[in-house]
Design a protein around this motif. Structure first.
Motif, PDB file in Angstrom:
ATOM      1  N   VAL A  95      35.822  26.439  38.331  1.00 16.83           N
ATOM      2  CA  VAL A  95      35.500  27.849  38.490  1.00 16.83           C
ATOM      3  C   VAL A  95      36.578  28.666  37.787  1.00 16.83           C
ATOM      4  O   VAL A  95      37.739  28.255  37.711  1.00 16.83           O
ATOM      5  N   THR A  96      36.168  29.807  37.281  1.00 16.75           N
ATOM      6  CA  THR A  96      37.095  30.647  36.529  1.00 16.75           C
ATOM      7  C   THR A  96      36.976  32.088  36.993  1.00 16.75           C
ATOM      8  O   THR A  96      35.870  32.630  37.075  1.00 16.75           O
ATOM      9  N   ALA A  97      38.126  32.672  37.312  1.00 13.75           N
ATOM     10  CA  ALA A  97      38.183  34.086  37.692  1.00 13.75           C
ATOM     11  C   ALA A  97      38.939  34.850  36.607  1.00 13.75           C
ATOM     12  O   ALA A  97      39.927  34.357  36.056  1.00 13.75           O
ATOM     13  N   THR A  98      38.447  36.027  36.294  1.00  9.53           N
ATOM     14  CA  THR A  98      39.093  36.869  35.291  1.00  9.53           C
ATOM     15  C   THR A  98      39.646  38.110  35.958  1.00  9.53           C
ATOM     16  O   THR A  98      39.075  38.627  36.919  1.00  9.53           O
ATOM     17  N   ASP A  99      40.777  38.589  35.427  1.00 11.14           N
ATOM     18  CA  ASP A  99      41.429  39.780  35.952  1.00 11.14           C
ATOM     19  C   ASP A  99      41.564  40.777  34.812  1.00 11.14           C
ATOM     20  O   ASP A  99      42.107  40.447  33.741  1.00 11.14           O
ATOM     21  N   ALA A 100      41.063  41.988  35.025  1.00 12.43           N
ATOM     22  CA  ALA A 100      41.049  42.997  33.963  1.00 12.43           C
ATOM     23  C   ALA A 100      42.423  43.568  33.676  1.00 12.43           C
ATOM     24  O   ALA A 100      42.593  44.296  32.696  1.00 12.43           O
ATOM     25  N   ASP A 101      43.430  43.260  34.515  1.00 14.27           N
ATOM     26  CA  ASP A 101      44.765  43.784  34.274  1.00 14.27           C
ATOM     27  C   ASP A 101      45.387  43.120  33.045  1.00 14.27           C
ATOM     28  O   ASP A 101      44.866  42.136  32.507  1.00 14.27           O
ATOM     29  N   ASP A 102      46.556  43.669  32.619  1.00 11.82           N
ATOM     30  CA  ASP A 102      47.211  43.231  31.391  1.00 11.82           C
ATOM     31  C   ASP A 102      47.850  41.862  31.597  1.00 11.82           C
ATOM     32  O   ASP A 102      48.788  41.721  32.392  1.00 11.82           O
ATOM     33  N   PRO A 103      47.387  40.822  30.909  1.00 10.29           N
ATOM     34  CA  PRO A 103      47.971  39.492  31.092  1.00 10.29           C
ATOM     35  C   PRO A 103      49.358  39.356  30.465  1.00 10.29           C
ATOM     36  O   PRO A 103      50.061  38.391  30.747  1.00 10.29           O
ATOM     37  N   THR A 104      49.746  40.297  29.608  1.00 10.10           N
ATOM     38  CA  THR A 104      51.046  40.204  28.930  1.00 10.10           C
ATOM     39  C   THR A 104      52.144  40.925  29.681  1.00 10.10           C
ATOM     40  O   THR A 104      53.297  40.899  29.254  1.00 10.10           O
ATOM     41  N   TYR A 105      51.779  41.566  30.789  1.00 13.69           N
ATOM     42  CA  TYR A 105      52.776  42.380  31.502  1.00 13.69           C
ATOM     43  C   TYR A 105      52.798  41.965  32.975  1.00 13.69           C
ATOM     44  O   TYR A 105      51.804  42.082  33.677  1.00 13.69           O
TER      45      TYR A 105
ATOM     46  N   MET B 136      48.863  38.165  41.069  1.00  9.07           N
ATOM     47  CA  MET B 136      50.297  38.220  41.371  1.00  9.07           C
ATOM     48  C   MET B 136      50.837  36.826  41.662  1.00  9.07           C
ATOM     49  O   MET B 136      51.774  36.645  42.430  1.00  9.07           O
ATOM     50  N   GLY B 137      50.211  35.806  41.049  1.00  9.48           N
ATOM     51  CA  GLY B 137      50.664  34.440  41.258  1.00  9.48           C
ATOM     52  C   GLY B 137      50.520  33.968  42.683  1.00  9.48           C
ATOM     53  O   GLY B 137      51.202  33.043  43.113  1.00  9.48           O
ATOM     54  N   GLY B 138      49.588  34.611  43.426  1.00 12.90           N
ATOM     55  CA  GLY B 138      49.366  34.217  44.810  1.00 12.90           C
ATOM     56  C   GLY B 138      50.344  34.834  45.784  1.00 12.90           C
ATOM     57  O   GLY B 138      50.296  34.535  46.983  1.00 12.90           O
ATOM     58  N   GLN B 139      51.237  35.727  45.301  1.00  9.76           N
ATOM     59  CA  GLN B 139      52.242  36.305  46.181  1.00  9.76           C
ATOM     60  C   GLN B 139      51.627  37.326  47.124  1.00  9.76           C
ATOM     61  O   GLN B 139      50.526  37.818  46.916  1.00  9.76           O
ATOM     62  N   LEU B 140      52.387  37.638  48.176  1.00  7.35           N
ATOM     63  CA  LEU B 140      51.957  38.626  49.158  1.00  7.35           C
ATOM     64  C   LEU B 140      51.754  39.976  48.477  1.00  7.35           C
ATOM     65  O   LEU B 140      52.592  40.422  47.694  1.00  7.35           O
ATOM     66  N   GLY B 141      50.631  40.613  48.767  1.00  7.72           N
ATOM     67  CA  GLY B 141      50.314  41.889  48.161  1.00  7.72           C
ATOM     68  C   GLY B 141      49.389  41.798  46.975  1.00  7.72           C
ATOM     69  O   GLY B 141      48.909  42.818  46.481  1.00  7.72           O
ATOM     70  N   GLY B 142      49.124  40.584  46.512  1.00  3.62           N
ATOM     71  CA  GLY B 142      48.195  40.418  45.407  1.00  3.62           C
ATOM     72  C   GLY B 142      46.762  40.690  45.828  1.00  3.62           C
ATOM     73  O   GLY B 142      46.413  40.635  47.014  1.00  3.62           O
ATOM     74  N   LEU B 143      45.923  40.996  44.851  1.00  7.13           N
ATOM     75  CA  LEU B 143      44.512  41.240  45.111  1.00  7.13           C
ATOM     76  C   LEU B 143      43.740  39.937  44.960  1.00  7.13           C
ATOM     77  O   LEU B 143      44.116  39.071  44.176  1.00  7.13           O
ATOM     78  N   ALA B 144      42.661  39.806  45.730  1.00  8.84           N
ATOM     79  CA  ALA B 144      41.935  38.535  45.758  1.00  8.84           C
ATOM     80  C   ALA B 144      40.439  38.771  45.630  1.00  8.84           C
ATOM     81  O   ALA B 144      39.913  39.813  46.007  1.00  8.84           O
ATOM     82  N   GLY B 145      39.768  37.769  45.093  1.00  5.72           N
ATOM     83  CA  GLY B 145      38.308  37.732  45.025  1.00  5.72           C
ATOM     84  C   GLY B 145      37.832  36.334  45.383  1.00  5.72           C
ATOM     85  O   GLY B 145      38.572  35.358  45.252  1.00  5.72           O
ATOM     86  N   THR B 146      36.629  36.222  45.875  1.00  4.22           N
ATOM     87  CA  THR B 146      36.099  34.920  46.294  1.00  4.22           C
ATOM     88  C   THR B 146      34.754  34.647  45.632  1.00  4.22           C
ATOM     89  O   THR B 146      34.089  35.565  45.152  1.00  4.22           O
TER      90      THR B 146
ATOM     91  N   ASN C 127      48.751  46.762  38.935  1.00  7.00           N
ATOM     92  CA  ASN C 127      47.800  45.790  39.509  1.00  7.00           C
ATOM     93  C   ASN C 127      46.721  46.541  40.288  1.00  7.00           C
ATOM     94  O   ASN C 127      46.814  46.722  41.504  1.00  7.00           O
ATOM     95  N   ASP C 128      45.684  46.974  39.580  1.00  9.93           N
ATOM     96  CA  ASP C 128      44.605  47.730  40.224  1.00  9.93           C
ATOM     97  C   ASP C 128      43.245  47.059  40.058  1.00  9.93           C
ATOM     98  O   ASP C 128      42.214  47.678  40.299  1.00  9.93           O
ATOM     99  N   ASN C 129      43.236  45.806  39.649  1.00  7.18           N
ATOM    100  CA  ASN C 129      41.976  45.071  39.507  1.00  7.18           C
ATOM    101  C   ASN C 129      42.112  43.700  40.158  1.00  7.18           C
ATOM    102  O   ASN C 129      43.065  42.959  39.884  1.00  7.18           O
ATOM    103  N   GLU C 130      41.167  43.389  41.040  1.00  8.82           N
ATOM    104  CA  GLU C 130      41.177  42.075  41.668  1.00  8.82           C
ATOM    105  C   GLU C 130      40.501  41.055  40.756  1.00  8.82           C
ATOM    106  O   GLU C 130      39.670  41.411  39.927  1.00  8.82           O
ATOM    107  N   PRO C 131      40.853  39.779  40.894  1.00  5.93           N
ATOM    108  CA  PRO C 131      40.170  38.743  40.105  1.00  5.93           C
ATOM    109  C   PRO C 131      38.690  38.672  40.462  1.00  5.93           C
ATOM    110  O   PRO C 131      38.312  38.860  41.622  1.00  5.93           O
ATOM    111  N   LYS C 132      37.859  38.407  39.471  1.00  9.80           N
ATOM    112  CA  LYS C 132      36.417  38.320  39.692  1.00  9.80           C
ATOM    113  C   LYS C 132      35.872  37.040  39.067  1.00  9.80           C
ATOM    114  O   LYS C 132      36.264  36.662  37.964  1.00  9.80           O
ATOM    115  N   PHE C 133      34.960  36.411  39.817  1.00  2.61           N
ATOM    116  CA  PHE C 133      34.255  35.233  39.304  1.00  2.61           C
ATOM    117  C   PHE C 133      32.954  35.731  38.671  1.00  2.61           C
ATOM    118  O   PHE C 133      31.980  35.993  39.372  1.00  2.61           O
TER     119      PHE C 133
END
Length: 656
Positions: free
Chosen positions: A187-197, A247-257, A159-165
């Motif tokens: 609104v839609t945010a995209t995350d460059a990380d692997d959605p299958t993992y 990270m499903g909103g869990q603690l430690g996840g990356l965020a974008g606004t 998890n090295d990419n935050e969601p981006k609008f």
């Protein structure tokens, strides 16, 4: 046969996420006799030093792929895995060779041990996998010991990419008065990380700013209205900030606004109203058909199509002599001459004019009626080629703080006669009963004569007269509609007397009152109030003020433990400031009573006890004390009665 290698040391655990091999023996028969084709899908082997015959070639190694985590930041090469042939006796006679994508640049192999290392930082978002080929050679002769085979190194995601609008900031519009839950925008945010993992790319939406007016669906990012009866006339623009967290909103996840600028679009929820119930106008008897007599205006707080007006003459004795049309630019009703007028025949007319919204919304009909009426008195003036005004109507906008004596418009008239007599100007005082304006008699300069107050009169409809100097009977007139523009000249204040209470057992930070303010001004962008403690109470140890940023404020306790016997009432001065230019402010006082309350915060008493009986006094002792007081009172009254009787007896004796 190739078998998976072991990890070389503890530092290699990050690189070797998982090694998955398929291994075993594959007996492939290749026919090399003359003209015999190699079957599709079989391994082709040429052995020139062997007689041409049917040979069974042993393919000793097969694997599928290696896994390695991205973004390794160590200083040493990253261990990926190990290749090993069962022909390798450990004497260095086997040489391992790596080729294909990234070989020698991204990945290296120890040609003796078969250990594979990554020598560059790997980024799954740049490249997700590499296809390589491996071969085992006889170090002495350089001949292949086994056929070349292909394998894959897959880069495992972290998890090295935050969601981006990517489409933000957003702009949206929703009608005012929309029901709660009305969809505004997605609104839609995209995350460059692997959605299958894992959950690295599983995004959850939340709202950081914009409550309680709007909400957002945590899964879809759909923004909806959350407050009913949002009124555009009260607040039109909202800035909503949405957060997307992986990270499903869990603690430690990356965020974008992102920011969503939402505008309330207008609906027709305000009926029109005439600011004047009576208009006084005049018209020359020589006025041609279709010429303008004057203008009326019904104010509507809505805008656009919802503020459109239709004016109609619904009654009066002038319905056949005058007509009314709507000016689509200013939404004013223009009264015009419908037929030739005669001063000698009829000197005045009365019209009942209605202004109504032509575009109605059924759900707001209970707020109606969506029309209003006013009375227009029109005087027909006798003329003998009177002065003519050019133009025939004036519309003037003037700020309410204009200085007395300021020229707001030059009124111009001319004598159509050949003699071109001099003109003298005046104001029809029936149209300006408050004498707010005067006009220069020679220049026609219309000036202010009194201070203007938009909060008292926002519109003035005056009639300016032009008279020929040599013939006072020749008088022309023109209507001047003056719109008084708002300036910030009223300080905000509390709409009522605020009184609150605080429990003796209140805790620090407890809400005890929410206050609001009113301001007679009407700024274009709406009122924005700011609350704080007055300077003299800035360091108040008991209470504090929190501005809600929505024209209200909360009053909170700053400490715990209040006592009625120490202080039963507090007076908290609160400074209220508006956002106008210049900023105006006033101080309102909140009266706070200290009350005794139960554990649920219910008030028991708000008056301190003046006297308290000892706690140890029993009921029997209290009865005894009351009995003594009663006997004493009886004795006093009895003694007083005896004295009065003796005095009366002595008086009677003396009289005898």
């Amino acid at each position: 046969m190739w078998t998976p290698g072991r990890m070389s040391n503890a530092k290699s655990w990050l690189g070797l996420g998982m090694s998955l091999y398929f291994w075993g023996l594959m007996d492939l028969t290749t026919t090399v006799l003359s003209g015999t084709p190699t079957p599709p899908g079989k391994l082709e082997a040429l052995l020139p030093d062997k007689p041409q015959s049917h040979l069974r070639i042993k393919r000793s190694w097969v694997w599928n792929q290696f896994f390695v985590l991205e973004e390794y930041t160590g200083t040493d090469p990253l261990y990926v895995g190990k290749l090993h042939s069962d022909m390798d006796r450990g004497d260095g006679s086997i040489k391992y060779i790596l080729s294909g994508e990234g070989a020698g640049v991204v990945f290296t192999i120890d040609d003796t041990t078969g250990d594979i290392h990554a020598i560059q930082r790997l980024d799954r978002e740049e490249r997700a996998q590499y296809t390589l080929r491996a071969q085992a050679l006889d170090r002495r002769t350089g001949r292949p010991m086994e056929p070349e085979s292909e394998f894959i190194i897959k880069i495992q995601d972290i998890n090295d990419n935050e969601p981006k609008f990517l489409d933000g900031p957003y702009v949206a519009t929703v009608p005012e008065m929309s029901p709660v839950g009305t969809s505004v925008i997605q609104v839609t945010a995209t995350d460059a990380d692997d959605p299958t993992y894992g959950n690295s790319a599983r995004v959850v939406y939340s709202i950081l700013q914009g409550q309680p007016y709007f909400s957002v669906d945590s899964k879809t990012g759909v923004i909806r209205t959350a407050l009913m009866n949002m009124d555009r006339e009260a607040k039109e623009y909202y800035e909503v900030i949405i957060q997307a967290k992986d990270m499903g909103g869990q603690l430690g996840g990356l965020a974008g606004t992102t920011t969503v600028n939402i505008t309330l679009s207008d609906v027709n929820d305000n009926p029109p109203r005439f600011p004047q119930k009576h208009y006084q106008m005049s018209v020359l008897e020589s006025a041609p058909v279709s010429s303008t007599v004057g203008r009326v205006f019904a104010k509507d707080l809505d805008e656009g199509i919802n503020a459109e007006m239709k004016y109609t003459i619904v009654d009066g004795d002038g319905a056949d002599a005058f007509d009314i049309n709507t000016d689509p630019n200013f939404q004013v009703g223009i009264i015009t001459v419908k037929k030739p007028l005669s001063f000698e025949s009829k000197k005045s007319y009365t019209l009942k004019v209605e202004g109504a919204n032509p575009h109605l919304e059924m759900r707001f009909l209970n707020l109606g009626p969506f029309q209003d009426t006013t009375t227009v008195h029109i005087s027909v003036e006798d003329v003998d080629e009177p002065p003519i005004f050019e133009p025939g109507f004036y519309f003037v906008e003037v700020p309410e703080d204009v200085a007395i004596g300021t020229t707001i418009q030059i009124i111009s008239a001319k004598d159509p006669d050949v003699t071109n007599n001099s003109i003298r100007y005046s104001i029809d005082r029936s149209s300006d009963p408050g004498r707010f304006f005067y006009v220069d008699i020679t220049t026609g300069a219309l000036m202010t004569a009194r201070p203007l107050d938009r909060e008292e009169f926002s519109w003035h409809n005056i009639t300016v007269l032009a008279m020929e100097m040599n013939n006072p009977s020749q008088v022309g007139s023109v209507s001047v509609t003056i719109k008084v523009l708002d300036v910030n000249d009223n300080a905000p204040e509390f709409p009522r007397f605020y009184e609150a209470f605080v429990c003796e057992n209140a805790k620090a930070g407890q809400l005890i009152q929410t206050v609001s303010a009113v301001d007679q001004d009407d700024p274009h962008n709406g009122q924005h109030f700011h609350y704080s403690l007055a300077p003299e109470a800035a360091n108040n140890p008991n209470f504090t003020v929190r501005d809600n940023q929505d024209n209200t404020a909360r009053i909170l306790t700053r400490r715990s433990g209040f006592r009625q016997q120490e202080q039963s009432v507090f007076y908290l001065p609160i400074l209220i400031a508006d956002s106008g230019q210049p900023v105006l402010s006033s101080t309102g006082t909140l009266t706070i009573q200290v009350c005794s309350c139960d554990d649920d915060g219910q008030v028991l008493s708000c008056s301190p006890e003046a006297y308290m009986l000892p706690v140890s006094l029993s009921r029997g002792a209290l009865i005894a004390i009351l009995a003594c007081i009663f006997v004493l009172l009886v004795h006093i009254f009895k003694t007083k009665g005896i004295k009065q009787h003796s005095t009366q007896k002595w008086t009677d004796t003396k009289a005898i």
